[in-house]
Design a protein around this motif. Structure first.
Motif, mmCIF file in Angstrom:
data_model
loop_
_atom_site.group_PDB
_atom_site.id
_atom_site.type_symbol
_atom_site.label_atom_id
_atom_site.label_comp_id
_atom_site.label_asym_id
_atom_site.label_seq_id
_atom_site.Cartn_x
_atom_site.Cartn_y
_atom_site.Cartn_z
ATOM 1 N N HIS A 1 -1.788 6.794 0.878
ATOM 2 C CA HIS A 1 -3.465 6.784 0.435
ATOM 3 C C HIS A 1 -3.577 4.982 0.875
ATOM 4 N N LYS B 1 -5.932 1.959 -1.528
ATOM 5 C CA LYS B 1 -6.780 3.165 -2.687
ATOM 6 C C LYS B 1 -5.458 3.159 -3.615
ATOM 7 N N THR B 2 -4.490 2.870 -3.922
ATOM 8 C CA THR B 2 -3.604 3.525 -5.201
ATOM 9 C C THR B 2 -4.246 3.509 -6.463
ATOM 10 N N ASP B 3 -5.290 3.847 -6.599
ATOM 11 C CA ASP B 3 -5.810 4.288 -7.986
ATOM 12 C C ASP B 3 -5.781 5.882 -8.807
ATOM 13 N N GLN C 1 0.887 -1.301 -0.511
ATOM 14 C CA GLN C 1 -0.310 0.141 -0.069
ATOM 15 C C GLN C 1 0.620 1.011 -0.147
ATOM 16 N N CYS D 1 -2.282 7.093 -7.038
ATOM 17 C CA CYS D 1 -2.789 8.004 -6.179
ATOM 18 C C CYS D 1 -1.891 8.871 -6.586
ATOM 19 N N ARG E 1 0.979 0.556 -6.298
ATOM 20 C CA ARG E 1 0.427 0.743 -7.386
ATOM 21 C C ARG E 1 0.580 -0.555 -8.881
ATOM 22 N N SER F 1 -5.481 9.685 -9.873
ATOM 23 C CA SER F 1 -6.979 10.606 -9.535
ATOM 24 C C SER F 1 -6.778 11.209 -10.975
#
Length: 59
Positions: free
Chosen positions: A23, A26-28, A19, A37, A45, A30
């Motif tokens: 974040h 939630k590494t998508d 990770q 992220c 990611r 932006s």
């Protein structure tokens, strides 16, 4: 792909963080221009995407 190859790839993936420090998981990205992220989340990611690809190969 044979088992030794899969194990080698999995071992390499295990050296990447799971990770992002900032974040979490939630590494998508932006925006479409970003890879993750934030810059710190890029290794996590990449690990996530590579793990998904490896899982597809195992099926």
């Amino acid at each position: 792909m044979d088992q030794p190859d899969i194990r080698a790839i999995q071992d390499a993936l295990n050296h990447l963080p799971i990770q992002c420090r900032y974040h979490g998981v939630k590494t998508d990205p932006s925006s479409p221009r970003r890879e993750a992220c934030c810059d710190t989340g890029i290794p996590a990611r990449r690990r996530q995407l590579a793990q998904e690809a490896l899982d597809r190969q195992r099926r």
